[in-house]
Design a protein around this motif. Structure first.
Motif, PDB file in Angstrom:
ATOM      1  N   PRO A  15       0.586  -1.399  -0.087  1.00 13.09           N
ATOM      2  CA  PRO A  15      -0.405   0.072  -0.052  1.00 13.09           C
ATOM      3  C   PRO A  15       0.470   1.472  -0.511  1.00 13.09           C
ATOM      4  N   LEU A  16       1.850   0.997   0.458  1.00 12.84           N
ATOM      5  CA  LEU A  16       2.678   2.354   0.393  1.00 12.84           C
ATOM      6  C   LEU A  16       3.063   2.895  -0.890  1.00 12.84           C
ATOM      7  N   TRP A  17       3.619   1.843  -1.041  1.00 17.98           N
ATOM      8  CA  TRP A  17       4.044   1.755  -3.011  1.00 17.98           C
ATOM      9  C   TRP A  17       3.307   3.206  -3.660  1.00 17.98           C
ATOM     10  N   ARG A  18       1.561   2.207  -3.198  1.00 21.61           N
ATOM     11  CA  ARG A  18       0.556   2.741  -3.853  1.00 21.61           C
ATOM     12  C   ARG A  18       0.453   4.136  -4.086  1.00 21.61           C
ATOM     13  N   ALA A  19       0.816   4.449  -2.926  1.00 22.86           N
ATOM     14  CA  ALA A  19       0.232   5.872  -2.188  1.00 22.86           C
ATOM     15  C   ALA A  19       1.468   6.566  -2.642  1.00 22.86           C
ATOM     16  N   LEU A  20       2.616   6.567  -3.047  1.00 23.77           N
ATOM     17  CA  LEU A  20       3.747   7.052  -3.391  1.00 23.77           C
ATOM     18  C   LEU A  20       3.912   7.504  -4.731  1.00 23.77           C
ATOM     19  N   THR A  21       3.125   6.687  -5.435  1.00 28.64           N
ATOM     20  CA  THR A  21       2.563   6.201  -6.750  1.00 28.64           C
ATOM     21  C   THR A  21       1.767   7.772  -7.260  1.00 28.64           C
ATOM     22  N   GLY A  22       0.846   7.770  -6.177  1.00 27.12           N
ATOM     23  CA  GLY A  22      -0.469   8.769  -6.467  1.00 27.12           C
ATOM     24  C   GLY A  22       0.189   9.870  -6.249  1.00 27.12           C
ATOM     25  N   TYR A  23       1.486   9.805  -5.050  1.00 23.86           N
ATOM     26  CA  TYR A  23       2.193  11.192  -3.838  1.00 23.86           C
ATOM     27  C   TYR A  23       2.161  11.548  -5.666  1.00 23.86           C
ATOM     28  N   ARG A  24       3.535  10.844  -6.376  1.00 22.14           N
ATOM     29  CA  ARG A  24       4.490  10.900  -6.886  1.00 22.14           C
ATOM     30  C   ARG A  24       3.551  12.120  -8.146  1.00 22.14           C
ATOM     31  N   ILE A  25       2.148  11.636  -8.958  1.00 23.82           N
ATOM     32  CA  ILE A  25       1.414  12.472  -9.790  1.00 23.82           C
ATOM     33  C   ILE A  25       0.410  13.607  -9.988  1.00 23.82           C
ATOM     34  N   LEU A  26      -0.185  13.434  -8.497  1.00 24.39           N
ATOM     35  CA  LEU A  26      -0.175  14.871  -7.866  1.00 24.39           C
ATOM     36  C   LEU A  26       0.781  15.609  -7.859  1.00 24.39           C
ATOM     37  N   THR A  27       2.067  15.692  -7.357  1.00 24.46           N
ATOM     38  CA  THR A  27       2.384  16.477  -6.998  1.00 24.46           C
ATOM     39  C   THR A  27       3.215  17.334  -8.111  1.00 24.46           C
ATOM     40  N   MET A  28       3.433  16.145  -9.437  1.00 23.59           N
ATOM     41  CA  MET A  28       3.849  17.090 -10.478  1.00 23.59           C
ATOM     42  C   MET A  28       3.214  17.734 -10.810  1.00 23.59           C
ATOM     43  N   VAL A  29       1.008  17.573 -10.937  1.00 25.90           N
ATOM     44  CA  VAL A  29       0.185  18.512 -11.369  1.00 25.90           C
ATOM     45  C   VAL A  29       0.204  19.457 -10.446  1.00 25.90           C
ATOM     46  N   LEU A  55      10.698  16.639 -16.448  1.00 21.11           N
ATOM     47  CA  LEU A  55       9.711  15.764 -14.999  1.00 21.11           C
ATOM     48  C   LEU A  55       8.015  15.462 -15.412  1.00 21.11           C
ATOM     49  N   ALA A  56       6.968  15.816 -16.138  1.00 21.12           N
ATOM     50  CA  ALA A  56       5.661  15.102 -16.577  1.00 21.12           C
ATOM     51  C   ALA A  56       6.390  13.966 -17.299  1.00 21.12           C
ATOM     52  N   VAL A  57       7.109  14.000 -18.100  1.00 23.09           N
ATOM     53  CA  VAL A  57       7.543  12.599 -18.440  1.00 23.09           C
ATOM     54  C   VAL A  57       8.105  11.927 -17.829  1.00 23.09           C
ATOM     55  N   TRP A  58       8.934  12.352 -17.151  1.00 17.89           N
ATOM     56  CA  TRP A  58       9.351  11.013 -16.503  1.00 17.89           C
ATOM     57  C   TRP A  58       8.669  10.511 -15.563  1.00 17.89           C
ATOM     58  N   THR A  59       7.905  11.491 -14.601  1.00 23.30           N
ATOM     59  CA  THR A  59       6.855  10.897 -13.485  1.00 23.30           C
ATOM     60  C   THR A  59       5.883   9.896 -14.388  1.00 23.30           C
ATOM     61  N   LEU A  60       5.377   9.888 -15.119  1.00 22.96           N
ATOM     62  CA  LEU A  60       4.086   9.064 -15.749  1.00 22.96           C
ATOM     63  C   LEU A  60       5.327   7.841 -16.411  1.00 22.96           C
ATOM     64  N   ALA A  61       6.248   8.320 -17.179  1.00 25.13           N
ATOM     65  CA  ALA A  61       7.138   7.151 -17.166  1.00 25.13           C
ATOM     66  C   ALA A  61       8.083   5.903 -16.767  1.00 25.13           C
ATOM     67  N   THR A  62       8.102   6.681 -15.369  1.00 26.06           N
ATOM     68  CA  THR A  62       7.837   5.540 -14.042  1.00 26.06           C
ATOM     69  C   THR A  62       6.960   5.235 -13.089  1.00 26.06           C
ATOM     70  N   ILE A  63       5.857   5.015 -13.525  1.00 27.07           N
ATOM     71  CA  ILE A  63       5.255   4.438 -12.191  1.00 27.07           C
ATOM     72  C   ILE A  63       5.235   3.395 -12.369  1.00 27.07           C
ATOM     73  N   TRP A 111       7.490  17.999  -4.945  1.00 28.65           N
ATOM     74  CA  TRP A 111       7.320  16.921  -5.698  1.00 28.65           C
ATOM     75  C   TRP A 111       8.651  15.512  -5.953  1.00 28.65           C
ATOM     76  N   THR A 112       9.615  16.599  -4.549  1.00 25.58           N
ATOM     77  CA  THR A 112      11.212  16.332  -4.612  1.00 25.58           C
ATOM     78  C   THR A 112      11.260  15.500  -3.432  1.00 25.58           C
ATOM     79  N   ALA A 113       9.972  15.956  -1.959  1.00 25.50           N
ATOM     80  CA  ALA A 113       9.622  14.576  -0.661  1.00 25.50           C
ATOM     81  C   ALA A 113       9.255  13.184  -1.309  1.00 25.50           C
ATOM     82  N   GLY A 114       9.450  12.791  -2.682  1.00 23.10           N
ATOM     83  CA  GLY A 114       7.970  12.146  -3.103  1.00 23.10           C
ATOM     84  C   GLY A 114       9.592  10.673  -3.540  1.00 23.10           C
ATOM     85  N   ALA A 115      10.465  11.575  -4.286  1.00 26.35           N
ATOM     86  CA  ALA A 115      11.799  10.667  -4.595  1.00 26.35           C
ATOM     87  C   ALA A 115      12.395  10.724  -3.099  1.00 26.35           C
ATOM     88  N   VAL A 116      12.314  10.880  -1.880  1.00 21.92           N
ATOM     89  CA  VAL A 116      13.307  11.361  -0.656  1.00 21.92           C
ATOM     90  C   VAL A 116      11.953   9.956  -0.323  1.00 21.92           C
TER      91      VAL A 116
END
Length: 437
Positions: A15-29, A55-63, A111-116
């Protein structure tokens, strides 16, 4: 299909990985929207546009990369953090100096927090501390000097990521402990099942050979003595501990990143060469081939062979239908009770089997007119490795969600009452979901 307990892999951190995926997309937007609302104030907006495109291409491509621990490699984490750090440093190139000095957000913003956080979930609190330290250093370099807002933000990211990393490590340790406990439980059940089968067959034969050999004398007596020794050795083996069942250090199933496992009942494919007919209620091996109401078996058909000159069977006039596994185990428990009557009450003892079909349960009572069981004899027999009552009767009923009560008064015979529910009781798998046995 037969039901077997198997250890299956499952990660509690998923569930943490799923939450991180959502976090990265939302913070990119959010970061892109923040720029769009203030782009006219940027000194070089084209730099920001180029960065946000990357950033957009990287975030979506690395889901897929942040879908689980296995896909989130060290190389990806390093590249992901590089994208975040590069965005922070490019802020001074793209934005106006006065906005930066006033505490304006960096290009990647939160968005930086998602990488950490990816470092925290993948490697624990130590990885999180290393990544957040790099982010803090680059943020201070971008500002030119430590400010209250900068220190506040980097401390927040650092503390949150370290806390999440620590929680992940604790969850993994707990999962490994649970996996080992569940596998030990499964191994214990399998040992009990084998012990019941051995008690009902091999040990009974060895005990009979010992008695008959001693009675005949001569060479037969020596054969009986050897059979007795083997009976004692085999009883010691089946009633022993779990040494050697599991490998040292933990569960066999530990291939995924979380090294966690659960025990779950799964279907085994039927053997196409199996000659047993799953629809034949008299074939005990066929009872494993199916389960459920669609293949319910009449209990009376399997108890009928026990009736004889010294065993009276009383049953309802209508079929008593139960799940095949329940019928098999209940019938075997009745057989074990009758074996005890023959062995301990004598060949002349009589027994009665009463079948009662209640609305919610089926009750089978086995009663004899033998001498009864002396007080404390069952505990003594269990200590000697004689597990007829403990495993062949109570163990079987426990495994199918039923109960077995034994009442015995010296000089007044013994009564064994077996109760099983008509609807199988659900057993909890390690994912917390009820699963019918």
């Amino acid at each position: 299909m037969a039901k077997r307990e198997r250890v299956m892999r499952m990660s509690v951190e998923q569930p943490l990985w799923r939450a991180l995926t959502g976090y990265r997309i939302l913070t990119m937007v959010y970061a892109i929207g923040l720029f769009a609302s203030t782009n006219d104030k940027f000194a070089r907006p084209w730099v920001a546009v180029a960065y946000y495109a990357v950033l957009a291409v990287w975030t979506l491509a690395t889901i897929p990369r942040v879908a689980n621990a296995a896909n989130c490699t060290k190389g990806f984490l390093a590249a992901d953090l590089t994208v975040a750090l590069a965005g922070i440093l490019l802020t001074r190139v793209a934005d106006a100096p006065e906005r930066i000095d006033a505490g304006g957000p960096t290009l990647p913003s939160i968005w930086t927090a998602g990488a950490v956080l990816a470092f925290a979930i993948k490697g624990g609190w130590r990885w999180a501390a290393s990544a957040s330290t790099l982010v803090a250093g680059v943020n201070i370099a971008e500002r030119g000097a430590p400010t209250r807002d900068t220190v506040h933000n980097v401390l927040l990211v650092c503390i949150a990521s370290i806390a999440i990393g620590y929680v992940v490590e604790v969850a993994r340790a707990s999962e490994r402990t649970l996996a080992r406990a569940l596998e030990i439980e499964a191994a214990t059940r399998e040992r009990e099942r084998l012990a019941r089968d051995i008690h009902d067959s091999v040990l009974q034969v060895l005990a009979m050979v010992q008695r008959r050999g001693t009675a005949l004398g001569g060479e037969a007596a020596e054969l009986g003595r050897m059979a007795g020794e083997q009976e004692v050795a085999l009883r010691t083996l089946v009633s022993g501990g779990l040494g050697g069942i599991l490998p040292p250090g933990g569960s066999r199933v530990s291939e995924d990143a979380a090294q966690g496992a659960v025990v779950r009942a799964v279907d085994d494919p039927d053997d196409p060469d199996d000659p047993h007919d799953p629809d034949d209620p008299h074939d005990p091996d066929a009872l494993d081939a199916s389960d459920g109401a669609a293949h319910a078996v009449d209990l009376r058909a399997l108890l009928a062979p026990y009736a004889g000159s010294k065993v009276t069977l009383s049953e309802p006039g209508a079929p008593v239908r139960l799940a095949p596994l329940t019928v098999r185990e209940l019938t075997a428990a009745v057989g074990a009770a009758l074996d005890n009557v023959r062995r301990h009450a004598g060949e002349s003892a009589r027994a009665w089997i009463l079948v009662e079909d209640e609305p919610d349960e089926v009750i089978v009572t086995v009663r004899d007119d033998g001498p009864g069981i002396p007080e404390g004899r069952l505990a003594q027999a269990e200590g000697e490795g004689r597990l007829g009552v403990a495993l062949s009767i109570r163990g079987r009923l426990r495994d199918i969600g039923g109960t077995a009560d034994l009442i015995s008064v010296p000089g007044q015979g013994t009564e064994v009452e077996l109760k099983v529910p008509k609807a199988p009781k659900p057993s909890m798998d390690s994912r917390g979901k009820a699963e019918k046995r």
